[in-house]
Design an enzyme around this catalytic site. Structure first.
Site, PDB file in Angstrom:
ATOM      1  N   ALA A  40      -4.547  -0.950  -2.830  1.00  0.00           N
ATOM      2  CA  ALA A  40      -3.969  -0.345  -1.635  1.00  0.00           C
ATOM      3  C   ALA A  40      -5.042  -0.177  -0.563  1.00  0.00           C
ATOM      4  O   ALA A  40      -6.190   0.162  -0.861  1.00  0.00           O
ATOM      5  CB  ALA A  40      -3.356   1.011  -1.973  1.00  0.00           C
ATOM      6  N   LYS A  41      -4.653  -0.410   0.674  1.00  0.00           N
ATOM      7  CA  LYS A  41      -5.577  -0.241   1.808  1.00  0.00           C
ATOM      8  C   LYS A  41      -5.332   1.151   2.383  1.00  0.00           C
ATOM      9  O   LYS A  41      -4.515   1.328   3.299  1.00  0.00           O
ATOM     10  CB  LYS A  41      -5.333  -1.343   2.839  1.00  0.00           C
ATOM     11  CG  LYS A  41      -6.412  -1.472   3.909  1.00  0.00           C
ATOM     12  CD  LYS A  41      -6.156  -2.702   4.772  1.00  0.00           C
ATOM     13  CE  LYS A  41      -7.158  -2.822   5.909  1.00  0.00           C
ATOM     14  NZ  LYS A  41      -8.520  -3.119   5.442  1.00  0.00           N
ATOM     15  N   VAL A  42      -6.004   2.121   1.821  1.00  0.00           N
ATOM     16  CA  VAL A  42      -5.756   3.535   2.100  1.00  0.00           C
ATOM     17  C   VAL A  42      -6.910   4.111   2.918  1.00  0.00           C
ATOM     18  O   VAL A  42      -8.085   3.887   2.613  1.00  0.00           O
ATOM     19  CB  VAL A  42      -5.591   4.316   0.779  1.00  0.00           C
ATOM     20  CG1 VAL A  42      -5.544   5.816   1.021  1.00  0.00           C
ATOM     21  CG2 VAL A  42      -4.325   3.854   0.066  1.00  0.00           C
TER      22      VAL A  42
ATOM     23  N   SER B 138       0.833  -1.208   0.000  1.00  0.00           N
ATOM     24  CA  SER B 138       0.000   0.000   0.000  1.00  0.00           C
ATOM     25  C   SER B 138       0.865   1.254   0.000  1.00  0.00           C
ATOM     26  O   SER B 138       0.580   2.226  -0.712  1.00  0.00           O
ATOM     27  CB  SER B 138      -0.925   0.004   1.223  1.00  0.00           C
ATOM     28  OG  SER B 138      -1.862  -1.052   1.174  1.00  0.00           O
TER      29      SER B 138
END
Length: 304
Positions: A157-159, A63
């Site tokens: 991505a873990k945003v 990420s």
């Protein structure tokens, strides 16, 4: 409410829970660029272990790479920091939240030379959708909010900022009397829950959304592997909301939700209206692994 523990790891040091603070002009607070993970530590037969710690750390770094944030630590550093945080709080079982964020410095959309900072918290937290949900299932609705398009947000991505969409979908569902929302993709196919991947069963086949514009869930990956070991037929394909309406079983997976059955969607009963046999099998297999009852996936468990 979050149950406070004793210490939070911040930029290399353990600080008291109530003293873990940042400046009000912290860049991430204004613009939402941060990457995070959610992990669980389980108390099992052989003591406390963190489930798939390596994979979670890898995804945090992915990420960061996608979003051009340079982590000022190695993967080994972050792994040890997570373990240190759990040990310092003397937690036998807990939820763990590493958060990588852009700190105080310049304002404006370009983060410039602002420092990239890392915080790690751990606290006791039960099943995200409620303990009863694991047995009786939840009620869900199809959200009016769509999952991000792949050219609007980089969905692998873990945003943090991406979850504003999930917050709106969750509030809409809760305000309408449901426990969870299921989002469609921009083309109208089922994507995921507000924080979970979606599975369903039809004619004995386990189906789930392909990795196109969904988060590559670590619990999702684990359930797929457990299903393959049990010779359950699997198909990863796009499907419509009405495929869920006529499914024999539907369940959600995620670190927080674990393996949670869905008994109703948009006021339509799913299957028998209770946890189905395949969901039961995979849920039991999952908990056997994380609680140390099944030694075949010992590599998924990191002792604290």
């Amino acid at each position: 409410m979050v149950v406070a523990s004793e210490k939070i790891w911040m930029d290399g040091s353990l600080v008291n829970w109530d003293e873990a603070s940042v400046h009000i002009l912290t860049h991430t607070l204004h613009y939402g660029l941060a990457a995070f993970e959610g992990l669980r530590c389980y108390k099992g037969r052989n003591g406390s272990t963190i489930f798939r710690l390596t994979e979670h750390v890898d995804r945090l770094f992915e990420s960061a790479h996608i979003t051009l944030m340079k982590i000022p630590y190695s993967k080994k550093d972050v792994t040890e920091a997570i373990l240190e945080t759990v040990r310092a709080n003397r937690l036998e079982s807990c939820y763990i939240r590493p958060l990588l964020y852009v700190g105080y410095g310049e304002m404006g959309l370009y983060p410039g030379n602002n420092p990239v900072r890392l915080a790690i918290a751990a606290w006791p937290w039960g099943t995200y959708l409620g303990e009863e949900a694991l047995t009786h299932g939840i009620r869900a609705k199809i959200s009016s909010f769509a999952r991000h398009h792949v050219n609007v947000s980089m969905t692998r991505a873990k945003v943090s900022g991406y979850y504003v969409n999930s917050i709106l979908a969750k509030c809409e569902a809760k305000n309408a009397g449901y426990e969870e929302a299921i989002l469609l993709d921009p083309d109208g196919y089922v994507a995921e829950g507000t924080g979970e991947n979606v599975f369903f069963v039809r004619n004995g086949v386990l189906k789930t959304t392909p990795l196109t514009n969904i988060l590559e869930g670590i619990t999702r990956n684990s359930v797929l592997e457990l299903a393959r070991e049990r010779k359950i037929p699997i198909i990863e394909e796009r499907f419509t909301r009405d495929a869920l309406y006529v499914a024999e079983e539907v369940f959600l997976t995620g670190t927080a939700a674990e393996v949670t059955p869905v008994r109703e969607i948009d006021d339509r009963t799913i299957g028998s209206g209770k946890r189905g046999p395949m969901t039961d099998t995979l849920q039991k297999a999952f908990f056997d692994v994380v609680q140390g009852q099944d030694p075949t996936h010992a590599q998924w468990l990191t002792p604290v």
